[in-house]
Design a protein around this motif. Structure first.
Motif, PDB file in Angstrom:
ATOM      1  N   GLN A   1      -8.461   8.815  -1.549  1.00  0.00           N
ATOM      2  CA  GLN A   1      -8.495   7.446  -1.030  1.00  0.00           C
ATOM      3  C   GLN A   1      -9.936   6.963  -0.847  1.00  0.00           C
ATOM      4  O   GLN A   1     -10.248   5.804  -1.132  1.00  0.00           O
ATOM      5  CB  GLN A   1      -7.714   7.345   0.288  1.00  0.00           C
ATOM      6  CG  GLN A   1      -6.214   7.497   0.133  1.00  0.00           C
ATOM      7  CD  GLN A   1      -5.597   6.397  -0.715  1.00  0.00           C
ATOM      8  OE1 GLN A   1      -6.024   5.258  -0.723  1.00  0.00           O
ATOM      9  NE2 GLN A   1      -4.552   6.762  -1.463  1.00  0.00           N
ATOM     10  N   SER A   2     -10.825   7.863  -0.404  1.00  0.00           N
ATOM     11  CA  SER A   2     -12.226   7.459  -0.220  1.00  0.00           C
ATOM     12  C   SER A   2     -12.888   7.149  -1.565  1.00  0.00           C
ATOM     13  O   SER A   2     -13.709   6.232  -1.657  1.00  0.00           O
ATOM     14  CB  SER A   2     -13.019   8.532   0.540  1.00  0.00           C
ATOM     15  OG  SER A   2     -13.315   9.640  -0.284  1.00  0.00           O
TER      16      SER A   2
ATOM     17  N   LYS B   1      -1.212   8.394   2.147  1.00  0.00           N
ATOM     18  CA  LYS B   1      -2.647   8.081   2.238  1.00  0.00           C
ATOM     19  C   LYS B   1      -3.375   9.139   3.068  1.00  0.00           C
ATOM     20  O   LYS B   1      -4.455   9.581   2.713  1.00  0.00           O
ATOM     21  CB  LYS B   1      -2.858   6.699   2.868  1.00  0.00           C
ATOM     22  CG  LYS B   1      -2.649   5.559   1.916  1.00  0.00           C
ATOM     23  CD  LYS B   1      -2.960   4.243   2.574  1.00  0.00           C
ATOM     24  CE  LYS B   1      -4.443   4.005   2.520  1.00  0.00           C
ATOM     25  NZ  LYS B   1      -4.815   2.615   2.799  1.00  0.00           N
TER      26      LYS B   1
ATOM     27  N   PRO C   1       0.837  -1.206   0.000  1.00  0.00           N
ATOM     28  CA  PRO C   1       0.000   0.000   0.000  1.00  0.00           C
ATOM     29  C   PRO C   1       0.870   1.255   0.000  1.00  0.00           C
ATOM     30  O   PRO C   1       2.061   1.192   0.298  1.00  0.00           O
ATOM     31  CB  PRO C   1      -0.791  -0.121   1.302  1.00  0.00           C
ATOM     32  CG  PRO C   1       0.060  -0.971   2.186  1.00  0.00           C
ATOM     33  CD  PRO C   1       0.796  -1.915   1.271  1.00  0.00           C
TER      34      PRO C   1
ATOM     35  N   LYS D   1       1.739   5.542   4.728  1.00  0.00           N
ATOM     36  CA  LYS D   1       0.672   6.100   5.560  1.00  0.00           C
ATOM     37  C   LYS D   1       0.574   7.618   5.393  1.00  0.00           C
ATOM     38  O   LYS D   1      -0.522   8.171   5.283  1.00  0.00           O
ATOM     39  CB  LYS D   1       0.917   5.731   7.014  1.00  0.00           C
ATOM     40  CG  LYS D   1      -0.154   6.206   7.954  1.00  0.00           C
ATOM     41  CD  LYS D   1       0.157   5.811   9.402  1.00  0.00           C
ATOM     42  CE  LYS D   1      -0.904   6.387  10.315  1.00  0.00           C
ATOM     43  NZ  LYS D   1      -0.592   6.181  11.705  1.00  0.00           N
TER      44      LYS D   1
ATOM     45  N   LEU E   1     -11.395   5.865  -4.147  1.00  0.00           N
ATOM     46  CA  LEU E   1     -10.898   4.545  -4.524  1.00  0.00           C
ATOM     47  C   LEU E   1     -11.564   3.450  -3.699  1.00  0.00           C
ATOM     48  O   LEU E   1     -12.011   2.434  -4.243  1.00  0.00           O
ATOM     49  CB  LEU E   1      -9.375   4.487  -4.359  1.00  0.00           C
ATOM     50  CG  LEU E   1      -8.574   5.343  -5.335  1.00  0.00           C
ATOM     51  CD1 LEU E   1      -7.145   5.508  -4.851  1.00  0.00           C
ATOM     52  CD2 LEU E   1      -8.615   4.750  -6.729  1.00  0.00           C
ATOM     53  N   THR E   2     -11.671   3.664  -2.399  1.00  0.00           N
ATOM     54  CA  THR E   2     -12.263   2.671  -1.499  1.00  0.00           C
ATOM     55  C   THR E   2     -13.724   2.409  -1.830  1.00  0.00           C
ATOM     56  O   THR E   2     -14.187   1.273  -1.805  1.00  0.00           O
ATOM     57  CB  THR E   2     -12.131   3.139  -0.034  1.00  0.00           C
ATOM     58  OG1 THR E   2     -10.743   3.336   0.260  1.00  0.00           O
ATOM     59  CG2 THR E   2     -12.708   2.128   0.934  1.00  0.00           C
ATOM     60  N   LYS E   3     -14.462   3.462  -2.155  1.00  0.00           N
ATOM     61  CA  LYS E   3     -15.896   3.339  -2.455  1.00  0.00           C
ATOM     62  C   LYS E   3     -16.166   2.889  -3.891  1.00  0.00           C
ATOM     63  O   LYS E   3     -17.319   2.738  -4.280  1.00  0.00           O
ATOM     64  CB  LYS E   3     -16.593   4.677  -2.217  1.00  0.00           C
ATOM     65  CG  LYS E   3     -16.603   5.097  -0.765  1.00  0.00           C
ATOM     66  CD  LYS E   3     -17.191   6.485  -0.615  1.00  0.00           C
ATOM     67  CE  LYS E   3     -17.107   6.963   0.824  1.00  0.00           C
ATOM     68  NZ  LYS E   3     -17.577   8.348   0.955  1.00  0.00           N
ATOM     69  N   GLY E   4     -15.105   2.721  -4.689  1.00  0.00           N
ATOM     70  CA  GLY E   4     -15.292   2.304  -6.072  1.00  0.00           C
ATOM     71  C   GLY E   4     -15.757   3.417  -6.987  1.00  0.00           C
ATOM     72  O   GLY E   4     -16.186   3.166  -8.110  1.00  0.00           O
TER      73      GLY E   4
END
Length: 188
Positions: free
Chosen positions: A31-32, A24, A18, A21, A34-37
């Motif tokens: 990042q959100s 990120k 990853p 830190k 990417l995380t949520k698609g």
């Protein structure tokens, strides 16, 4: 949206590792996404030496103009030198004043906020080319004390554009590509 000098490993990590830190944390909105698609990240590779102009040639084709698209560009004036007369509206900033890590991006954002949103529908393809992160990389390298704060600024740019244009742009039904070509070392 071109974020010149943004290494993919700062956002996506590298070789199954990853991102650090600190990187990120500097880009929570991105990042959100990417995380949520809501965003898809990928590594694109380019051979060295890398400079901005070949990346621009690889990302854009004058065929867009031939099919009747209205092109608008704000940012690195290399686009204007590379494709003279191609843009119906433009505002270029010099990429060679590398000590400017803030105003060069703020100008692009201000112009976008003042003009481009109001002109939605008057363009088919919009290019926003931000240079500040690239300038930070050239001035102090990836470990510069300016890097994390600049990544935070880039994250805010992405957030501003995402929240203010994508949901209201009926021209592409919300399908938008934000792209940064990646070379082997991350810096053009």
């Amino acid at each position: 949206m071109v974020i010149d000098g943004l290494p993919a490993k700062f956002v996506l990590g590298k070789d199954s590792e990853p991102p650090l830190k600190s990187f990120k944390e500097a880009m929570p909105y991105t990042q959100s996404l990417l995380t949520k698609g809501r965003a898809v990240g990928y590594h694109a590779k380019a051979a060295s030496p890398t400079v901005t102009m070949p990346h621009l040639k690889a990302m854009v084709s004058v065929q867009l103009l031939k099919v009747g698209w209205k092109l608008v560009m704000h940012g690195d004036d290399t686009w204007l030198k590379l494709f003279p007369g191609m843009f119906s509206r433009h505002d270029g900033v010099s990429s060679f004043f590398v000590k400017d890590t803030v105003q060069v991006d703020q100008n692009v954002l201000d112009i976008w906020l003042m003009n481009v949103v109001a002109l939605t529908g008057l363009w088919s393809h919009l290019i926003l080319h931000y240079l500040g992160l690239d300038h930070v990389g050239h001035l102090g390298g990836r470990n510069s004390m300016l890097m994390a704060p600049k990544l935070g600024e880039v994250d805010e740019l992405i957030k501003t554009i995402d929240l203010n244009s994508l949901p209201t742009n009926n021209h592409d039904q919300g399908r938008t590509l934000l792209e940064r070509p990646q070379d082997s070392d991350g810096l053009p």
